[in-house]
Design an enzyme around this catalytic site. Sequence first.
Site, PDB file in Angstrom:
ATOM      1  N   ILE A 131      53.731  42.247  41.999  1.00 12.36           N
ATOM      2  CA  ILE A 131      52.276  42.998  42.166  1.00 12.36           C
ATOM      3  C   ILE A 131      52.118  43.248  42.656  1.00 12.36           C
ATOM      4  O   ILE A 131      51.404  43.741  43.508  1.00 12.36           O
ATOM      5  CB  ILE A 131      51.173  42.240  40.527  1.00 12.36           C
ATOM      6  CG1 ILE A 131      50.618  43.137  40.933  1.00 12.36           C
ATOM      7  CG2 ILE A 131      51.410  40.916  41.960  1.00 12.36           C
ATOM      8  CD1 ILE A 131      50.217  43.769  39.581  1.00 12.36           C
ATOM      9  N   ALA A 132      52.888  42.137  44.236  1.00 16.51           N
ATOM     10  CA  ALA A 132      52.192  42.523  44.979  1.00 16.51           C
ATOM     11  C   ALA A 132      52.644  43.406  46.073  1.00 16.51           C
ATOM     12  O   ALA A 132      52.077  44.219  46.901  1.00 16.51           O
ATOM     13  CB  ALA A 132      52.886  41.340  46.036  1.00 16.51           C
ATOM     14  N   LYS A 171      44.589  38.453  38.485  1.00 11.79           N
ATOM     15  CA  LYS A 171      43.558  37.658  36.860  1.00 11.79           C
ATOM     16  C   LYS A 171      44.777  36.711  36.302  1.00 11.79           C
ATOM     17  O   LYS A 171      46.300  36.917  37.181  1.00 11.79           O
ATOM     18  CB  LYS A 171      43.370  38.999  36.317  1.00 11.79           C
ATOM     19  CG  LYS A 171      44.468  40.055  36.170  1.00 11.79           C
ATOM     20  CD  LYS A 171      45.378  40.072  35.107  1.00 11.79           C
ATOM     21  CE  LYS A 171      46.705  40.415  34.999  1.00 11.79           C
ATOM     22  NZ  LYS A 171      47.997  39.971  34.613  1.00 11.79           N
TER      23      LYS A 171
END
Length: 334
Positions: A23-24, A105
């Site tokens: 996700i990074a 999240k």
Amino acid sequence: MDGVAKDLTGRPVRWGVVATGGIAAKFTRDLAAEPDAEVVAVASRTEASAAAFAERHGVPAAYGDWAALAADPAVDAVYVATPHSAHHDAVRLFLEAGRPVLCEKPFTLDAAEAGSLVALARERGVFLMEAMWMYCNPAIRRMVELVRDGAIGEVRAVHADFGIDLPPDPSHRLLDPALGGGALLDLGVYPVSFAQLVLGEPEDVTAWARLRGGVDTHTGMLFGYPSGAMAALTCSLVADTARTAVVTGSTGRVEFHRGFFHPRGFTLHREGRAPEEFSEAGPADTLAYEAAEVARCLRAGERESPLVPLDGSLAVMRTLDAVRERIGLRYPGE
């Protein structure tokens, strides 16, 4: 530092990214196409991991600890992309350093952790936002406007699901209870957040789950609301579901097709009318919208986003806590 960038006039927002996972990497790639944002630093728990990430993505600075990134004066805002279990400690570090934070999240593992971060951000006057990219998506925003304007009458039901068929790899983070693994926090947060966007926090929560290895792999939720509306939601690590969502009202419904959490558009059905297709320009599967909302807030001097309000993130965490209580899911140390 008071947590709000003093002057971003005429230049992009400079981001520091915490963690080096998938996700990074997506956040960094998505922002590379945006003229108003650039990733200037990355931090990991090891210098080797940070350096490798920086080389792959063309990031100028790499740090082997979070504190070094917090001290970098070139960084305007920080994106926390660690596993869920590390969110609390990472966000607290950056808030205490006065750095505006966008945190992936789910916000934290539970509502108590989330509440402590929100209290700290408000006490210090530092910007904080959960990275619920769905809320920043143009099609989702348009749906909310239509529903609030009465396009489908009184909302009576929300249905949403998010399931994947995860290979049985015991080393995967989603199967690791120490990292807050399971379907609920990683995938179920989307149906729950979608329902809350339309109906608010539920009054009654019922849930069932299949537990294996200390995590939930298959979970169903039924929420009840004071208005008489309900939400029926599912998430799964063992079933590749349709990943759709429907909001049904007294005079119509809104349907999102596969990938409801990053849609390009939706279909509006209203009594006595032909179905109406709504489509938004621009990419759908991008994290740039949430970064743009942070930039807008910082330039406006806002400490909280009206699109992704902190009180809303806290409400979602309370609901996730209630679901975990119903299904008997506890993480190590609880």
